[in-house]
Design a protein around this motif. Structure first.
Motif, PDB file in Angstrom:
ATOM      1  N   LEU A 127       0.920  -1.329   0.034  1.00 15.15           N
ATOM      2  CA  LEU A 127      -0.009   0.063  -0.225  1.00 15.15           C
ATOM      3  C   LEU A 127       0.470   1.431   0.026  1.00 15.15           C
ATOM      4  CD1 LEU A 127      -2.948  -0.384   2.508  1.00 15.15           C
ATOM      5  CD2 LEU A 127      -3.170  -0.368   0.006  1.00 15.15           C
ATOM      6  N   LEU A 128       1.975   1.173   0.682  1.00 14.51           N
ATOM      7  CA  LEU A 128       2.578   2.489   0.761  1.00 14.51           C
ATOM      8  C   LEU A 128       3.515   2.504  -0.846  1.00 14.51           C
ATOM      9  CD1 LEU A 128       4.231   4.281   2.675  1.00 14.51           C
ATOM     10  CD2 LEU A 128       6.320   3.091   3.114  1.00 14.51           C
ATOM     11  N   GLY A 129       3.755   1.648  -1.420  1.00 11.78           N
ATOM     12  CA  GLY A 129       3.982   1.579  -2.586  1.00 11.78           C
ATOM     13  C   GLY A 129       2.841   2.420  -3.675  1.00 11.78           C
ATOM     14  N   GLN A 130       2.314   1.303  -3.586  1.00 10.19           N
ATOM     15  CA  GLN A 130       1.804   2.198  -5.018  1.00 10.19           C
ATOM     16  C   GLN A 130       0.224   3.170  -3.962  1.00 10.19           C
ATOM     17  OE1 GLN A 130      -0.562   0.140  -6.785  1.00 10.19           O
ATOM     18  NE2 GLN A 130       1.282  -1.220  -6.700  1.00 10.19           N
ATOM     19  N   SER A 131       0.185   3.747  -3.669  1.00 12.95           N
ATOM     20  CA  SER A 131       0.133   5.522  -2.492  1.00 12.95           C
ATOM     21  C   SER A 131       0.875   6.602  -2.867  1.00 12.95           C
ATOM     22  CB  SER A 131      -0.325   5.433  -1.172  1.00 12.95           C
ATOM     23  OG  SER A 131       0.827   5.528   0.165  1.00 12.95           O
TER      24      SER A 131
END
Length: 169
Positions: free
Chosen positions: A117-121
């Motif tokens: 999620l951190l990478g995507q966001s």
């Protein structure tokens, strides 16, 4: 009047040059440090089939703020061009991030959801920041660019930590 000043600054790139310059410098430095971290443990990283993709993902995370900052600092560009460039960079980074995350996912060694999620966001915020700047909607750079930079650096350093320290455990 002061309440509206934040909204005005959110769409005027000339007020962002110091932030962008510092971001580019920090991102360039961190990119170099991540390359060193990877090179220190390269043989160990290559022992695990999916860690090379995670190393690439880490570099991409830090390159995001660097690319966006350099693009926005080119003198004389209209706001629309800067916004489109940011949006395109965010989209390309998101596609590459998604491909790397997909390739590195295994059932035997699943990644923590927070890492994904951190990478995507972080990459999607650059896309939205560009759209926001180009259209003067959605809150501007202070709503999207700043969180994108913080998320990207956090994701990149977090992945680098795994590649430098956690791999040796």
């Amino acid at each position: 009047m002061k309440e509206n000043q934040g909204a005005v600054y959110a769409y005027q790139i000339e007020y962002w040059t110091v932030f962008l310059s510092v971001t580019a410098g920090v991102a360039a430095t961190l990119t170099g440090l991540i390359f060193v971290a990877i090179s220190i443990n390269l043989s160990r990283i290559l022992e695990f089939p999916r860690l090379a993709d995670r190393a690439a993902e880490s570099i991409l995370q830090i390159l995001g703020p660097l690319i966006v900052s350099i693009w926005a600092l080119v003198p004389g560009q209209p706001r629309l061009v800067i916004g489109i460039g940011m949006a395109v960079a965010g989209f390309v980074l998101w596609i590459l991030q998604t491909l790397l995350q997909y390739r590195s996912f295994t059932r035997e060694h699943p990644r923590p959801v927070i890492s994904i999620l951190l990478g995507q966001s972080s990459t999607l915020t650059f896309l939205i920041a560009g759209i926001s700047l180009a259209t003067e909607t959605l809150g501007g750079l202070n709503q999207w660019l700043v969180p994108g930079v913080i998320l990207s650096i956090t994701a990149g350093v977090s992945n680098a930590w795994v590649l430098l320290v956690e791999i040796l455990r």
